[in-house]
Design a protein around this motif. Structure first.
Motif: not given
Length: 155
Positions: A45-57, A78-94
């Motif tokens: 399994w893997s995850v693709v974190p993106r601002l508009t769509l997240c894929v769990v593959d 409720g702003s896009p900043d929260g999701m941007v932060g989550w995506c950045e955290d996923v990239e940093r954590a691998g």
């Protein structure tokens, strides 16, 4: 399969978490058994974190797509900043810990999430964000209900 954003909760931090409620992939994921808090890698399994769509593959045809921009983010405004932060955290954590439950419990209004230090290894219980009382990490990780694990970022 498309996952309704209201059946998800994205949780930023040094060990980012994605909770899925009633996911079409629930039965395809391995059962979580993590006494002591160390969450195993979710093989295949893997995850693709993106601002508009997240894929769990997953393997074969298993997987789901989440309209991430519309999904709730723990501690977000409720702003896009929260999701941007989550995506950045996923990239940093691998990757991210993805946990699937039969359904998400009712959650109260969520407080701001404190910044946690970065850790490259697999998450431990102490690293996971503090949840509202309606969720309990011990029960999620050892109760036999949650399915999933740590999913690496897909290339």
């Amino acid at each position: 399969m498309l996952m309704p954003p209201e059946n998800t909760l994205f949780m930023p931090g040094s060990t980012p978490v994605l909770l899925l409620g009633g996911a079409p992939v629930h039965a395809d994921l391995p059962a979580v058994d993590a006494p002591g808090g160390t969450v195993a890698a979710c093989a295949g399994w893997s995850v693709v974190p993106r601002l508009t769509l997240c894929v769990v593959d997953g393997p074969g045809d298993a997987g789901c797509v989440i309209p991430a921009l519309m999904a709730p983010v723990f501690g977000g405004s409720g702003s896009p900043d929260g999701m941007v932060g989550w995506c950045e955290d996923v990239e940093r954590a691998g990757g991210a810990v993805v946990l699937s439950l039969p359904e998400l419990p009712e959650l109260p209004e969520l407080p701001e999430l404190p910044e946690l230090p970065e850790r490259p290894e697999l998450p431990e219980l102490a690293d996971l964000p503090e949840l509202p009382q309606s969720l309990d990490w011990d029960a999620l990780l050892t109760g036999g209900v949650a399915r999933g694990g740590f999913m690496p970022v897909q290339g």
